[in-house]
Design an enzyme around this catalytic site. Structure first.
Site, PDB file in Angstrom:
ATOM      1  N   ASP A 154     -28.890  17.207 -30.170  1.00 39.40           N
ATOM      2  CA  ASP A 154     -28.689  17.883 -28.972  1.00 39.40           C
ATOM      3  C   ASP A 154     -30.320  18.070 -28.716  1.00 39.40           C
ATOM      4  OD1 ASP A 154     -28.332  19.528 -26.672  1.00 39.40           O
ATOM      5  OD2 ASP A 154     -28.464  21.248 -28.144  1.00 39.40           O
ATOM      6  N   GLU A 214     -40.546  27.886 -14.204  1.00 40.70           N
ATOM      7  CA  GLU A 214     -41.075  28.864 -13.025  1.00 40.70           C
ATOM      8  C   GLU A 214     -41.520  30.197 -13.702  1.00 40.70           C
ATOM      9  OE1 GLU A 214     -38.734  28.603  -9.428  1.00 40.70           O
ATOM     10  OE2 GLU A 214     -40.782  27.618  -9.005  1.00 40.70           O
ATOM     11  N   LYS A 249     -46.956  23.333  -5.018  1.00 41.09           N
ATOM     12  CA  LYS A 249     -47.309  22.733  -6.282  1.00 41.09           C
ATOM     13  C   LYS A 249     -46.146  21.698  -6.602  1.00 41.09           C
ATOM     14  CE  LYS A 249     -43.834  25.976  -8.336  1.00 41.09           C
ATOM     15  NZ  LYS A 249     -43.515  27.315  -9.194  1.00 41.09           N
ATOM     16  N   GLY A 281     -27.142  17.707 -22.092  1.00 38.12           N
ATOM     17  CA  GLY A 281     -26.617  17.704 -20.904  1.00 38.12           C
ATOM     18  C   GLY A 281     -27.807  18.075 -19.889  1.00 38.12           C
ATOM     19  N   ARG A 285     -27.514  14.363 -19.001  1.00 38.31           N
ATOM     20  CA  ARG A 285     -26.381  14.910 -18.133  1.00 38.31           C
ATOM     21  C   ARG A 285     -25.310  14.411 -18.381  1.00 38.31           C
ATOM     22  NH1 ARG A 285     -27.733  19.144 -15.366  1.00 38.31           N
ATOM     23  NH2 ARG A 285     -29.401  19.049 -14.129  1.00 38.31           N
ATOM     24  N   LYS A 327     -20.335  12.986 -25.001  1.00 40.72           N
ATOM     25  CA  LYS A 327     -21.232  13.227 -26.474  1.00 40.72           C
ATOM     26  C   LYS A 327     -20.134  12.687 -27.731  1.00 40.72           C
ATOM     27  CE  LYS A 327     -24.542  16.869 -25.472  1.00 40.72           C
ATOM     28  NZ  LYS A 327     -25.181  18.256 -25.859  1.00 40.72           N
ATOM     29  N   ASP A 369     -26.522  23.152 -31.341  1.00 43.12           N
ATOM     30  CA  ASP A 369     -26.693  24.455 -31.547  1.00 43.12           C
ATOM     31  C   ASP A 369     -25.924  25.220 -30.586  1.00 43.12           C
ATOM     32  OD1 ASP A 369     -28.249  23.947 -29.492  1.00 43.12           O
ATOM     33  OD2 ASP A 369     -29.292  26.137 -29.743  1.00 43.12           O
ATOM     34  N   ASN A 399     -21.326  23.237 -26.448  1.00 45.43           N
ATOM     35  CA  ASN A 399     -21.513  22.105 -26.009  1.00 45.43           C
ATOM     36  C   ASN A 399     -21.529  21.085 -26.937  1.00 45.43           C
ATOM     37  OD1 ASN A 399     -23.882  22.992 -25.847  1.00 45.43           O
ATOM     38  ND2 ASN A 399     -24.651  21.249 -24.615  1.00 45.43           N
TER      39      ASN A 399
END
Length: 1132
Positions: free
Chosen positions: A418, A522, A586, A701, A815, A821, A841, A844
């Site tokens: 992952d 952000e 930006k 993902g 994605r 997986k 971890d 998912n």
């Protein structure tokens, strides 16, 4: 303009009904074809919903229960051929006509082995039960008889209306009905589902949002829902809500999935659609499988061969007995009479076959499996006790949660990892910036020499700023000095960062600001502006409040031009308190550079040089610019923008074109550099794994550009690679062409019919078959997204995908759904026949952790699901290097030596009986006395091999890590296979080794003298019948000469082979061992630790990976607490 969005959002209900209904119809048609009916339910009507037999909300990840534990566990254990063999042997020993050994000699060891394994499995499954109970017994508020009642998660049923409050997990997959936020918006975090920690927004449909938290209205709600049957698609949902005679389209944006966490929303109500095993989270979890190592499978094959060998020996001896009885025994019955059930020499031979089958059973002793379990247990404790895998900040050691896979750790060929929380910490840090041609962020000493930042480096003091975030760290004091002296460009730069974003702010305690950002990037930028004196404090749909150097200023928000996948930039247009209209922008440097005013050319060149420096360090960059707008020009543009926002055809493109009209002739301010902080030691670990010929695939993902940027940052992808192939087709044909094109560049001959692999596949081999390794003509990488992967994993494309991907040095799959997986892992397992390891971890990652041969859970930021479903668990990714190259390699080497030695010593022991049969009339008599047979495996020969298997080291841990090439033999299983058969070889002598070997030898003589002592023979003459044998035989010099000659003759072939093998048949490991011996004789100076730099031209990863934000919601006013009246919308 500000209320255009609410008006537009009502239009699709009228104009897109046909298309949405057709989409639902197609989905239902597929379900019917697959035999799965659509789901129908009614709110607040349990009686109606129970007719369909939907499961309750209980989840079950355990394998056993009280009733099935014994039969299921025994079934799994008897899959080991030797266990089944000894069960059959036990039944044979119960037959007195053929048994020459007591039945308890088999049943006791068999019971011990089965009991030890069963207890271990029960303890592991008990932990899973405890976790299931903890989840199933969580509390939730459910609407019952007009009031909210607290109930357990497991009691929730389809059609119930539940209330979820802020920071609580969503109970089941449910349709959002209403929330505390304006327009029933609900902010969620989906880390448990896709690993992303940035906020996402969901919105209820207008017909239910008006119910708010009115329990009377919610209790009276009797809407009917028809939707697709349960499936594993996290980003897809289609349904229709029928309420008061009207139909309303339902899509993914209206559905809250189990595993999500509610954020920034006081409360929300939802109608339960899917429960328990039907939820998308559980549909993606995969099944628990009984994991067995490759050596276990090989042992089963070898045991089968040994059975055939045993049967052959028994047949030969039985034939010999028949001949002997026919020619001699028949005439010797006066002295050795036949039993009454023996009518002929043929019958006697048949009975003798089974007698020898029992006597020669030691060729596969059951103590083998006891010893294997002890060795695995010991090596598991080494992992648990390893202080270098202990994570002090969490006081958490590494944990071997299973004891059956240790040697498999030394054979891994593919690692599936992952990204978020495994390779990265998902923490974005404002590291450096370039403002007006000056680079800030580097630290210099008194002599003007640049120094690396460390824990001892003095941080910038932000105490002058009351709103500063105490967690923010920066080390270049010159930037603070520039802010304090009022540098106009620096002020404008940070003002831009404080205005140009879609971050939400909370201030529950005066002066303590909490930012909720759509992405961590952000948040990092806005936090940086906050600390340097430009703190974003709050926003409405019309204003942004910023505290500039202690002074509060309110900016009128005129427009937000948001990020999307094409624009790769965002802009805000504001009116300043001084009545100036300003545009701040930006975005990616490749985009913003084209929008700059010609006067910025020289500044742009300097900034681009700084961006190159940032890219070398693997930082994520953005370019920042601004433009002051003429008021009349802006008004004309605003009118045009409002018109295209109302357009029903090609609206997105029209908005983009209008935005470009105003985003031009920008004045460059500078650039930002954010560090997507990797886990400690990730870079060094991946470099080491590459040297060990372990291939690294990243399954995430996350967005494609984010994943690719991290791949470059941690050396999964390298700039020196010949090419990175990107597969992004939307249909079978396109994807097939992309994969074939990639393979044509890597190995053109692989497309020819004459290619060996193609020739092999044209023969249509029976499953399961192995696809051979194909060597490309260079170093390549592959990137594929989840949408394309859905097609590529289908039957006609999966081999194309596998062959292309396995030629690449590294693969990035982005994605992805959790189930995808697992499918990728299963694909490699199915056709490559190599050992796979999955590490993650989050929840998912559970499906791939279960699917891989070895699953590793990291105790991270995303809960405990991965760890609870793993085989091994620890806190840091870089511990993987030590787990594989030290513990895994040692475990594999030790197990191989143990098995070779064990089979060797038991063949030696058993073949003596075979040879003795020719001298005893094939009468199934034992050459050894009973006590020797009892102690041979239990005491005499067990401790030396156990000592070897627990303590042997061919090289120590330092050399194991310095020379990863030593790991390669395990990947090809060179040390124990169907061809290799070596004897005892100890390479690491310790006091324990000496004690076990010489102690066992000494113990043999002690027991020998004791068993043949005068006293014991006189006390128990019927049991101990060899009075004085040991004392007399050991006096004979012929005995000692025979012992010496036997040892020498047995050892000569082994010593000769070990001497000649490196000379005539050297392998890479032999060369590495020689290098290690040379280094031990001539020590090298310690290596100088240098910071590994990422020499890359890639930049603007944040801008490329950032998806469309909350800009439309902000300007619509939907995020504000006060809802505007519907009449006001029309007036605007």
């Amino acid at each position: 303009m500000k209320y255009i969005k609410p008006f537009i959002s009502e239009i699709p209900w009228k104009y897109s009904w046909y298309y949405s209904a057709m989409s639902l119809f197609e989905s239902q048609s597929e379900n019917r074809q697959s035999g799965e009916p659509e789901r129908c339910l009614q709110a607040n009507n349990r009686e109606f919903n129970t007719l369909f037999g939907y499961p309750n909300n209980t989840i079950k990840t355990s394998k056993y229960n009280v009733l099935n534990f014994l039969p299921l566990n025994l079934f799994e254990q008897f899959q080991r051929l030797a266990n089944a063999y000894f069960l059959i042997l036990l039944f044979l020993q119960l037959i007195p006509q053929i048994s020459s050994l007591a039945w308890y000699t088999t049943v006791i060891p068999l019971m011990v082995v089965l009991s030890i394994t069963a207890v271990k499995d029960a303890i592991d499954d008990l932990k899973r039960h405890q976790n299931d109970n903890q989840v199933n017994n969580r509390s939730v508020l459910v609407l019952t008889n007009g009031r909210m009642k607290e109930d357990k998660w497991m009691n929730i049923q389809v059609g119930d209306i539940v209330k979820v409050e802020n920071n609580q997990s969503v109970t089941a997959d449910m349709l959002l009905l209403s929330s505390s936020e304006p327009y029933s918006l609900t902010y969620i975090e989906t880390a448990e589902l896709d690993g992303e920690t940035n906020l996402k927004v969901k919105q209820a449909i207008s017909v239910t949002s008006d119910m708010e938290n009115n329990l009377k209205l919610l209790s009276a709600f009797d809407g009917e829902v028809r939707c697709e049957s349960p499936n594993n698609k996290l980003d897809k949902f289609a349904g229709i809500l029928t309420y008061k005679g009207k139909n309303y389209i339902l899509d993914h944006d209206k559905l809250l999935l189990r595993g999500c966490v509610i954020r920034n929303t006081d409360w929300c109500y939802g109608l339960v659609i899917y429960t328990g095993p039907d939820t998308k989270l559980m549909q993606n979890c995969g099944k628990s499988t009984f994991k067995r190592t490759h050596i276990d499978h090989l042992m089963n094959v070898l045991v089968l061969w040994i059975f055939l060998f045993l049967g052959s020996m028994c047949f030969i001896l039985a034939v010999g007995h028949g001949i002997w009885e026919n020619k001699k025994g028949y005439y010797f019955q006066n002295f050795l009479p036949w039993k009454e059930y023996v009518s002929s020499s043929v019958v006697s031979a048949i009975l003798m076959f089974w007698s020898y089958f029992i006597i020669l059973n030691t060729v596969v002793p059951i103590s083998l499996y006891v010893s294997v379990e002890i060795i695995r247990l010991g090596n598991s404790y080494y992992i648990n006790w390893d202080r270098k895998m202990f994570y002090a900040p969490k006081n958490t050691p590494a944990q071997a949660r299973t004891t059956t896979l240790n040697e498999e750790l030394g054979q891994v060929k593919y690692v599936f990892s992952d990204k978020t929380g495994t390779l990265t910490q998902n923490i974005m840090i404002f590291k450096k910036c370039s403002i007006n041609g000056t680079l800030y962020g580097d630290v210099y000493d008194k002599n003007g020499q640049r120094v690396e930042v460390s824990e001892k480096t003095e941080k910038v003091d932000f105490s002058y700023n009351k709103l500063a975030d105490p967690k923010f760290s920066f080390y270049d004091k010159t930037l603070v000095e520039a802010v304090k002296r009022g540098d106009g460009r620096v002020h404008l730069f940070f003002l831009s960062l404080s205005l140009c974003h879609t971050v939400m702010s909370e201030e529950k305690v005066e002066g303590e600001l909490v930012y909720q950002a759509q992405s961590p990037d952000e948040g990092a930028l806005v936090t940086a502006a906050r600390n340097f004196g430009f703190a974003f404090r709050s926003r409405t749909s019309e204003t942004i409040t910023v505290v500039e150097m202690g002074e509060t200023k309110v900016y009128q928000l005129l427009a937000i031009l948001d990020f999307d996948n094409v624009r790769k930039r965002m802009s805000v247009i504001v009116r300043t308190p001084e009545d100036r209209v300003m545009l701040f922008c930006k975005g990616a440097d490749t985009i913003v550079c084209q929008l700059l005013h010609p006067s910025c050319r020289s500044l742009g060149d300097v900034t681009m040089e700084h961006l190159d420096d940032f890219a070398i360090e693997g930082l994520r960059t953005l370019m920042v610019a601004y433009r002051e707008l003429d008021n009349a020009f802006f008004q004309a543009w605003s009118k045009k923008h409002s018109e295209v926002c109302l357009s029903l055809e090609d609206r997105e493109n029209k908005i983009s074109n209008v935005s470009e009209e105003i985003e031009k002739d920008l004045m460059l301010l500078g650039a930002t550099a954010i560090e997507d902080k990797l886990q400690d030691g990730v870079l060094e670990t991946i470099i080491t794994l590459n040297k060990a010929k372990i291939k690294m695939w990243t399954l995430t993902g996350d967005k494609q550009e984010t994943a690719v940027n991290i791949a470059y940052a941690c050396n999964i992808f390298e700039d020196e690679m010949d090419e990175i192939f990107i597969v992004e087709g939307k249909d079978d044909e396109t994807i097939w062409q992309e994969l074939r094109s990639a393979r044509a560049k890597m190995k053109p001959e692989s497309l020819l019919e004459s290619d060996p692999v193609n020739s092999y596949l044209t023969m249509k081999p029976k499953m399961p078959f192995k696809i051979p390794e194909e060597v490309p003509n260079g170093n390549y990488g592959l990137v594929i997204n989840g949408y394309s992967l859905a097609y590529a994993l289908e039957g006609n494309l999966e081999l194309e995908l596998l062959r292309t991907a396995c030629m690449c040095k590294a693969v990035i799959c982005c994605r992805m759904t959790p189930l995808q997986k697992a499918q990728v892992v299963e694909l490699v397992k199915r056709y490559k026949k190599v050992v796979t390891l999955a590490i993650g971890d989050g929840a998912n990652d559970v499906s791939m952790i279960k699917a891989a041969h070895i699953g590793i859970g990291i105790s991270g930021q995303e809960g405990m699901q991965a760890m609870l479903n793993s085989d091994y668990a620890f806190c840091q990714f870089h511990y993987l290097r030590r787990l594989l190259l030290v513990h895994g390699r040692w475990s594999y080497n030790r197990m191989c030596k143990f098995l070779s030695y064990f089979f060797y010593k038991n063949f030696v022991f058993t073949l003596v009986h075979f040879w003795y049969a020719f001298f005893s009339g094939f009468s199934a008599q034992t050459v050894y006395d009973t006590w020797f047979i009892t102690f041979y495996n239990l005491v005499y020969t067990s401790l030396p091999v156990l000592g070897l298997s627990l303590f042997d080291q061919d090289v120590n841990e330092t050399w194991s890590l310095r020379f990863p090439e030593l790991y390669e033999p395990g990947q090809h299983n060179l040390y124990f296979n169907k061809k290799e058969f070596i004897a005892l070889e100890t390479t690491y002598w310790t006091m324990i080794s000496h004690f076990f070997i010489w102690g066992s030898l000494g113990f043999y003589f002690c027991v020998l003298f004791f068993l043949y002592s005068d006293g014991l023979c006189l006390m128990f003459p019927n049991v101990f019948q060899f009075l004085g044998v040991a004392r007399n035989i050991l006096k004979l010099p012929q005995l000692w000469l025979s012992l010496v000659l036997s040892v020498v003759l047995c050892m000569l072939p082994v010593i000769g082979y070990q001497f000649l093998k490196p000379l005539f048949w050297p392998v890479s490991v032999d060369k590495v061992i020689d290098r290690i011996h040379h280094c031990m004789r001539h020590p090298l100076p310690p290596p100088i630790r240098t910071k590994v730099k990422h020499a890359s031209s890639r930049r603007s990863a944040y801008a490329f990976s950032h998806k469309q934000g909350f800009g439309a919601l902000i300007t619509s006013g939907k995020t504000m607490k006060g809802k505007p009246k519907k009449s006001s919308l029309l007036k605007k």
